[in-house]
Scaffold this active site. Sequence first.
Site, mmCIF file in Angstrom:
data_model
loop_
_atom_site.group_PDB
_atom_site.id
_atom_site.type_symbol
_atom_site.label_atom_id
_atom_site.label_comp_id
_atom_site.label_asym_id
_atom_site.label_seq_id
_atom_site.Cartn_x
_atom_site.Cartn_y
_atom_site.Cartn_z
ATOM 1 N N HIS A 101 -11.861 -5.702 7.642
ATOM 2 C CA HIS A 101 -12.417 -5.488 6.140
ATOM 3 C C HIS A 101 -13.866 -4.522 6.432
ATOM 4 O O HIS A 101 -14.667 -4.457 5.649
ATOM 5 C CB HIS A 101 -12.796 -6.711 5.510
ATOM 6 C CG HIS A 101 -11.770 -7.550 5.065
ATOM 7 N ND1 HIS A 101 -10.932 -8.287 5.968
ATOM 8 C CD2 HIS A 101 -11.156 -7.700 3.887
ATOM 9 C CE1 HIS A 101 -10.116 -8.962 5.261
ATOM 10 N NE2 HIS A 101 -10.284 -8.599 3.982
ATOM 11 N N GLU A 137 0.951 -1.152 0.038
ATOM 12 C CA GLU A 137 -0.021 0.163 -0.063
ATOM 13 C C GLU A 137 0.933 1.125 -0.038
ATOM 14 O O GLU A 137 0.554 2.251 -0.674
ATOM 15 C CB GLU A 137 -0.997 0.212 1.103
ATOM 16 C CG GLU A 137 -2.238 -0.854 1.007
ATOM 17 C CD GLU A 137 -1.712 -2.470 1.188
ATOM 18 O OE1 GLU A 137 -0.699 -2.736 1.529
ATOM 19 O OE2 GLU A 137 -2.578 -3.220 0.939
#
Lengths: 322, 337
Positions: A129, A60
Amino acid sequence: MTTMNMVQAINHTLDMKMSADDSVVLLGEDIGVDGGVFRVTEGLQKKYGQERVMDTPLVELGIVGAAIGMAINGLRPVPEIQFQDFIYTAFDQIINQMAKMRYRTAGRLPLPLVLRTPYGGGVRGGIYHSQSGESYFVHTAGLTVVTPSNPYDAKGLLSSSMDMNDPVIFMEPKRLYRAAKAEVPEEDYREEIGKAKLVHEGDKMTIITYGSMVPTVLSTVQKNNLDADVLDLRTLLPIDVDSIEASVKKTGRVMIVHEAPRTLGMGAEISALISERMIEYLYAPIIRVTGPDTPIPYRLEEYYLPNEKRIAEAAEKILNFR
Amino acid sequence: MTEMVNEQTERERHIRAYGAMILSRTLDRKIITAQRQGRVGFYTPSMGQEAGQIGLSMALDKDDLLFQYYRDVALMIHRGVPIETLINQVMGNKEDLAKGRQMPSHFLAEEQNFMSVQSPVATNLPLAVGAAYAVKYRKEDRIVVASFGEGSSSTPDFHAALNMAAVWNLPIIFFCENNGWAISLPVEKQTKVDIWKKAEAYGIKGLHADGNSIDDSYRVAKEAVEHVRSGKGPVLMEVRFFRMGPHSTSDDPTKYQTDIVKEGDERDPVVINERLFKEKGYLTDEVIERIKAESIRIVNEKFDACEKIEAPAPETMFQDVYEKMPWNISEEMEEIL
């Protein structure tokens, strides 16, 4: 007019922008061949090639850092972070590079960059999530934070974000990706950044919300016949204080609804703004209906997320306050 | 005839390299002294790293793009950054290109293709990778360089950047300036492996040079540049030299370092390159004296002039956060000013 869900509206917008401007490139994990884990970028690599829709290595901070460098050297990148929960290794890049580049170069190196990321619960994603981390970004000068609540706004807000010469964190409420279809014009249009939308009108209270909570608030208002203004913020930074002021001065009662944890959530900032500017207009204390200050659990998700019952009870409370 | 011309250019190139080294050293000395006198807030000297940086600069083209770090003064000077740009930054005055927003040593010189320096180490590396991607995508005729200290090799950004650049086969040189120390941590406590050897793990070319020699650094940098320009992918190049100053003016290296290289020491790149250039006939004592005297004169003159420039206007604090100032910042500006 075509009807689209939010996934389709975002895909359609990216497609439109890419066909109009070669400098628009997408990068992220699994966004190319696979079309993204939520299929938001489906078909775009096939259409525009691997050079413009990049399947990146799994890193990321590299995705965000590379996007910043691309923006410095003439591109208009749209990086995707697969789940907002995974953004934290890129936090240094976002806070120390992305948000400060214009400032520390006195405007010489602006960053036209839109970082897209799905956020929030409602899909049984458990603690990694489901997060709603908007406050981290709203606390950072130099960022603009946007979140749509429906397909029409998703297109209009994403188009406006991609026109900007400043970095935007574009937070997509994943539980709404396919929740509803709406009319979305094929032609080009914009929704203004920094402007809230009054999505329901009433006189007795103001419910301020955004993103994933908007449909829940609206259904509660309808089912309970609440005489309420419902304000969909759409942009979280900068916040549309004028729209808040106009509504609150009319109703005198305020509820703030968000999924993110309560402490130092958007509700805290909105409450402070209202207290500073218009406390004398209030008939009741401001009430917050939010996620609790806990991580968001897998099995007990429905207890975490604000629901119609909690919103209706809060409405009752402020309406009856005396 | 050609030989004579070549000899002439060789001499000029070396005199220019030596001149940049002396100017950088003189500026370092001046700023350190000024800091002790309370005229400058802070500084991270480049002392000891001049030769390696200049060797790299000699191998680069004007259009090449640099994501440098906070100890690259000789590199910047050799590439033509005016010393006023550097001094104005250190003073944080209103002529500073970044309006005095960054602490000293965080230079920006966009005109000479130097991007803006950051404090968090190695975070410039992924940016350089993105810029190199854009170079390749837009088919630009240039390469990208990211410079950093050996401490940066421990960060996740280093790994992310080298890996991505390798996978994408980008035109980029990762230039590691190994001065042996990351503030108080010696390199042997930073990593078990020679830094240039890490290139192999990423599938890219690794090179190393004697950073105390302008000629050796240039020779290796040229090899790196040729490799990258010919589309063969990234290079990790390591130069080794000594950090002759402290990490910064806020740091006392005698607390952790017993063997400090002082100016005039046999390991000082000024001593080494001066001797070598004299032997090769590029320099004479007379030229050396002239360059040194001239550097002192220029640095004193420019420093005095830049020091007189006033601070940026208070309202500049609120500018350039965004293209258009949002209401909250306007309100805060009104409240504070």
